[in-house]
Design a protein around this motif. Structure first.
Motif, PDB file in Angstrom:
ATOM      1  N   ALA A  74       0.810  -1.229   0.000  1.00 55.14           N
ATOM      2  CA  ALA A  74       0.000   0.000   0.000  1.00 55.14           C
ATOM      3  C   ALA A  74       0.840   1.275   0.000  1.00 55.14           C
ATOM      4  CB  ALA A  74      -0.937  -0.014   1.204  1.00 55.14           C
ATOM      5  N   LYS A  75       2.098   1.169   0.398  1.00 53.46           N
ATOM      6  CA  LYS A  75       2.982   2.353   0.422  1.00 53.46           C
ATOM      7  C   LYS A  75       2.297   3.571   1.067  1.00 53.46           C
ATOM      8  CE  LYS A  75       6.119   1.294  -3.366  1.00 53.46           C
ATOM      9  NZ  LYS A  75       5.664  -0.052  -3.839  1.00 53.46           N
ATOM     10  N   LEU A  76       1.783   3.355   2.236  1.00 55.23           N
ATOM     11  CA  LEU A  76       1.106   4.442   2.954  1.00 55.23           C
ATOM     12  C   LEU A  76       2.123   5.512   3.353  1.00 55.23           C
ATOM     13  CD1 LEU A  76      -1.075   2.266   5.384  1.00 55.23           C
ATOM     14  CD2 LEU A  76      -1.861   3.457   3.331  1.00 55.23           C
ATOM     15  N   PRO A  77       1.679   6.755   3.449  1.00 51.45           N
ATOM     16  CA  PRO A  77       2.602   7.809   3.879  1.00 51.45           C
ATOM     17  C   PRO A  77       2.825   7.740   5.398  1.00 51.45           C
ATOM     18  CG  PRO A  77       0.419   8.728   3.515  1.00 51.45           C
ATOM     19  CD  PRO A  77       0.326   7.268   3.162  1.00 51.45           C
ATOM     20  N   LEU A  78       3.702   6.831   5.823  1.00 51.27           N
ATOM     21  CA  LEU A  78       3.962   6.644   7.253  1.00 51.27           C
ATOM     22  C   LEU A  78       5.422   6.949   7.538  1.00 51.27           C
ATOM     23  CD1 LEU A  78       2.198   3.205   7.921  1.00 51.27           C
ATOM     24  CD2 LEU A  78       1.497   5.429   8.860  1.00 51.27           C
ATOM     25  N   HIS A  79       5.655   7.518   8.694  1.00 49.40           N
ATOM     26  CA  HIS A  79       7.028   7.771   9.138  1.00 49.40           C
ATOM     27  C   HIS A  79       7.382   6.662  10.135  1.00 49.40           C
ATOM     28  CE1 HIS A  79      10.633   9.543  10.503  1.00 49.40           C
ATOM     29  NE2 HIS A  79      10.154  10.268  11.495  1.00 49.40           N
ATOM     30  N   ILE A  80       7.871   5.536   9.601  1.00 50.75           N
ATOM     31  CA  ILE A  80       8.145   4.357  10.440  1.00 50.75           C
ATOM     32  C   ILE A  80       9.566   4.465  11.000  1.00 50.75           C
ATOM     33  CG2 ILE A  80       8.293   1.832  10.500  1.00 50.75           C
ATOM     34  CD1 ILE A  80       6.378   1.836   8.042  1.00 50.75           C
ATOM     35  N   THR A  81       9.663   4.491  12.329  1.00 52.55           N
ATOM     36  CA  THR A  81      10.994   4.647  12.933  1.00 52.55           C
ATOM     37  C   THR A  81      11.478   3.369  13.615  1.00 52.55           C
ATOM     38  OG1 THR A  81       9.902   5.538  14.889  1.00 52.55           O
ATOM     39  CG2 THR A  81      10.786   7.132  13.315  1.00 52.55           C
ATOM     40  N   LEU A  82      10.588   2.388  13.745  1.00 50.52           N
ATOM     41  CA  LEU A  82      11.001   1.155  14.434  1.00 50.52           C
ATOM     42  C   LEU A  82      10.129  -0.006  13.956  1.00 50.52           C
ATOM     43  CD1 LEU A  82      12.891   0.186  16.853  1.00 50.52           C
ATOM     44  CD2 LEU A  82      10.846   0.346  18.295  1.00 50.52           C
ATOM     45  N   VAL A  83      10.776  -1.162  13.744  1.00 52.70           N
ATOM     46  CA  VAL A  83      10.010  -2.414  13.599  1.00 52.70           C
ATOM     47  C   VAL A  83      10.325  -3.265  14.815  1.00 52.70           C
ATOM     48  CG1 VAL A  83       9.431  -2.850  11.174  1.00 52.70           C
ATOM     49  CG2 VAL A  83      11.763  -3.168  11.965  1.00 52.70           C
ATOM     50  N   LEU A  84       9.297  -3.854  15.349  1.00 49.40           N
ATOM     51  CA  LEU A  84       9.405  -4.537  16.637  1.00 49.40           C
ATOM     52  C   LEU A  84       8.778  -5.917  16.524  1.00 49.40           C
ATOM     53  CD1 LEU A  84       8.032  -2.664  19.765  1.00 49.40           C
ATOM     54  CD2 LEU A  84       7.375  -4.998  19.351  1.00 49.40           C
ATOM     55  N   SER A  85       9.381  -6.884  17.219  1.00 48.56           N
ATOM     56  CA  SER A  85       8.744  -8.186  17.345  1.00 48.56           C
ATOM     57  C   SER A  85       9.074  -8.740  18.724  1.00 48.56           C
ATOM     58  CB  SER A  85       9.208  -9.128  16.231  1.00 48.56           C
ATOM     59  OG  SER A  85       8.351 -10.260  16.175  1.00 48.56           O
ATOM     60  N   HIS A  86       8.303  -9.721  19.175  1.00 48.43           N
ATOM     61  CA  HIS A  86       8.415 -10.170  20.571  1.00 48.43           C
ATOM     62  C   HIS A  86       8.617 -11.680  20.631  1.00 48.43           C
ATOM     63  CE1 HIS A  86       8.075  -9.587  24.842  1.00 48.43           C
ATOM     64  NE2 HIS A  86       6.981 -10.293  24.964  1.00 48.43           N
ATOM     65  N   LEU A  87       9.535 -12.094  21.482  1.00 46.09           N
ATOM     66  CA  LEU A  87       9.863 -13.514  21.636  1.00 46.09           C
ATOM     67  C   LEU A  87       8.879 -14.213  22.584  1.00 46.09           C
ATOM     68  CD1 LEU A  87      13.673 -12.915  21.955  1.00 46.09           C
ATOM     69  CD2 LEU A  87      12.651 -14.457  20.255  1.00 46.09           C
ATOM     70  N   ALA A  88       8.562 -15.440  22.259  1.00 49.05           N
ATOM     71  CA  ALA A  88       7.622 -16.214  23.090  1.00 49.05           C
ATOM     72  C   ALA A  88       8.324 -16.935  24.231  1.00 49.05           C
ATOM     73  CB  ALA A  88       6.876 -17.226  22.219  1.00 49.05           C
ATOM     74  N   SER A  89       9.579 -17.321  24.029  1.00 52.59           N
ATOM     75  CA  SER A  89      10.242 -18.219  24.992  1.00 52.59           C
ATOM     76  C   SER A  89      11.676 -17.794  25.257  1.00 52.59           C
ATOM     77  CB  SER A  89      10.245 -19.646  24.440  1.00 52.59           C
ATOM     78  OG  SER A  89       8.960 -20.023  24.056  1.00 52.59           O
ATOM     79  N   SER A  90      11.888 -16.491  25.343  1.00 47.00           N
ATOM     80  CA  SER A  90      13.279 -16.016  25.423  1.00 47.00           C
ATOM     81  C   SER A  90      14.024 -16.547  26.645  1.00 47.00           C
ATOM     82  CB  SER A  90      13.301 -14.493  25.420  1.00 47.00           C
ATOM     83  OG  SER A  90      12.574 -13.996  26.513  1.00 47.00           O
ATOM     84  N   GLU A  91      13.302 -16.824  27.749  1.00 43.08           N
ATOM     85  CA  GLU A  91      13.998 -17.296  28.950  1.00 43.08           C
ATOM     86  C   GLU A  91      14.345 -18.782  28.857  1.00 43.08           C
ATOM     87  OE1 GLU A  91      10.864 -16.813  28.634  1.00 43.08           O
ATOM     88  OE2 GLU A  91       9.706 -18.142  29.936  1.00 43.08           O
ATOM     89  N   GLU A  92      13.856 -19.454  27.802  1.00 41.95           N
ATOM     90  CA  GLU A  92      14.248 -20.854  27.549  1.00 41.95           C
ATOM     91  C   GLU A  92      15.348 -20.813  26.494  1.00 41.95           C
ATOM     92  OE1 GLU A  92      10.627 -22.911  26.405  1.00 41.95           O
ATOM     93  OE2 GLU A  92       9.586 -22.097  28.139  1.00 41.95           O
ATOM     94  N   PHE A  93      16.574 -20.753  26.987  1.00 37.33           N
ATOM     95  CA  PHE A  93      17.682 -20.470  26.073  1.00 37.33           C
ATOM     96  C   PHE A  93      17.902 -21.576  25.045  1.00 37.33           C
ATOM     97  CE2 PHE A  93      18.085 -17.362  29.299  1.00 37.33           C
ATOM     98  CZ  PHE A  93      18.594 -16.247  28.644  1.00 37.33           C
ATOM     99  N   ASP A  94      17.460 -22.792  25.351  1.00 37.00           N
ATOM    100  CA  ASP A  94      17.657 -23.902  24.414  1.00 37.00           C
ATOM    101  C   ASP A  94      16.461 -24.120  23.498  1.00 37.00           C
ATOM    102  OD1 ASP A  94      20.054 -24.348  25.682  1.00 37.00           O
ATOM    103  OD2 ASP A  94      19.191 -25.803  27.100  1.00 37.00           O
ATOM    104  N   ASN A  95      15.437 -23.329  23.675  1.00 35.57           N
ATOM    105  CA  ASN A  95      14.234 -23.561  22.862  1.00 35.57           C
ATOM    106  C   ASN A  95      14.490 -23.120  21.414  1.00 35.57           C
ATOM    107  OD1 ASN A  95      11.671 -23.529  21.672  1.00 35.57           O
ATOM    108  ND2 ASN A  95      10.690 -23.141  23.652  1.00 35.57           N
TER     109      ASN A  95
END
Ligand SMILES: *Cc1c(COP(=O)(O)O)cnc(C)c1O
Length: 357
Positions: A146-167
């Motif tokens: 869509a190429k919307l006129p947005l001023h995007i300064t950050l892309v973010l994502s979140h981990l589900a199991s970060s405290e399980e280091f071997d996952n």
């Protein structure tokens, strides 16, 4: 606040909070270190914690609700404040008024911000597997097309199991996030929560978002906690009483004294966030008083908790610690079959609060 007429008190060590932020910053030297300060700084007070984190050098803050953003803006006029709930329908003006950066979670929100956001910065929160508030892969494709006129300064994502280091799911998510990031060339990326900071540089990227580790929770469960304790929860001993062998205590008479015992009644109960799960029938939960760990006996009630102090020198007016320097937050959470996040954020309001600087 005056302790004289309240039983329980929470002490918040702001220098430990600052030290924890610096520890996390040193672990990811190429990244900016932000702070998750949602839920009133995990129950510890957004204004005081926000100011302390700012003094430590933190410039990027993550709240959940826009209202939390407004409150934080009042104390931190120059901070970047991201709202993880995304954009509330019809509320772009509020975000602009308080200079809040929405972490947009859908194409619909992106269209609304493109229309009403007056070109102000926004963040794109993309899913990489946890399926919470965020753009799905299909929605991202729509956004890019869509190429919307947005001023995007950050892309973010979140981990589900970060405290399980071997996952292996951590790596799965990382690879997916890398693929999405490429669609936003030149835009900064944020992936790591507290435990994420303890993964490799491939996870810390441009901006980290630690929460619980700042407030003293262990980001490496099962290993020594690299963070300093920040919050101490204590309550007064309201009475010490003798109980003969064979007597019972508390609601539903769940505990019978196996010997002649001395019992201390502590002025904090489930109204104060002491989980009823800490009751003795679920195993041994301890409270630290008189230089010793003393087991909870019987059921936690609304306003009080009973502990067996037969072997500890305890008197009326002493303070008993539920967590702090003698019993860690994580250990106390474990006593109740819950996690540090829940224990900390459920403390209720019936406390004297002290901030140590
Ligand atoms: C709560 C939250 C964090 C912080 O997580 P911790 O595990 O407490 O460090 C970071 N990012 C998002 C999106 C969150 O919701």
């Amino acid at each position: 606040m005056n302790d004289a007429h309240l039983s329980a008190r929470v002490t918040i060590d702001l220098s430990a909070l600052k030290a924890n932020w610096k520890t996390l910053a040193a672990l990811a030297p190429k990244a900016e270190t932000g702070a998750a300060i949602k839920g009133e700084a995990y129950g510890l007070g957004a204004a005081a914690c926000g100011r302390a984190l700012w003094e430590a050098g933190c410039r990027s803050f993550f709240v959940a609700r826009p209202k939390e953003g407004e409150e934080l803006r009042a104390v931190l006029p120059e901070a970047t404040i991201y709202v993880l709930d995304g954009l509330y329908a019809g509320e772009a003006g509020y975000y602009l008024q308080h200079r809040l950066t929405p972490a947009l979670i859908s194409f619909e929100e992106a269209q609304e911000w493109a229309r009403d956001g007056q070109g102000a910065a926004c963040c794109i929160h993309v899913d990489s597997g946890i399926n919470r508030l965020s753009f799905s892969a299909t929605e991202i494709a729509k956004l890019v097309a869509a190429k919307l006129p947005l001023h995007i300064t950050l892309v973010l994502s979140h981990l589900a199991s970060s405290e399980e280091f071997d996952n292996p799911f951590n790596e799965t998510q990382r690879v997916r996030f890398e693929a999405v990031r490429k669609l936003f060339p030149g835009v900064r990326a944020s992936f790591a929560n507290s435990s994420g900071v303890f993964h490799s540089e491939a996870f810390t990227l441009d901006l980290t978002r630690p929460g619980i580790a700042l407030y003293g929770g262990n980001p490496k469960p099962g290993q020594p906690n690299p963070m300093k304790p920040v919050a101490t929860l204590e309550a007064r001993v309201l009475q010490v009483r003798d109980m003969g062998k064979g007597e019972v205590i508390g609601y539903n008479t769940t505990w019978t004294a196996p010997r002649d015992s001395r019992i201390a009644l502590i002025g904090a109960g489930y109204r104060d966030g002491i989980p009823r799960r800490m009751s003795s029938m679920y195993g041994t939960s301890c409270v630290f008083v008189g230089g010793k760990r003393c087991p909870i006996v019987g059921r936690v009630s609304m306003d009080m908790t009973a502990i067996d102090v037969t072997d500890a020198p305890v008197k009326r007016g002493d303070y008993a610690e539920f967590f702090g320097h003698n019993i860690s937050l994580d250990e106390a959470a474990g006593f109740a079959g819950t996690i540090s996040w829940e224990l900390l954020t459920h403390l209720g309001s019936r406390y004297a609060r002290h901030y140590l600087t």
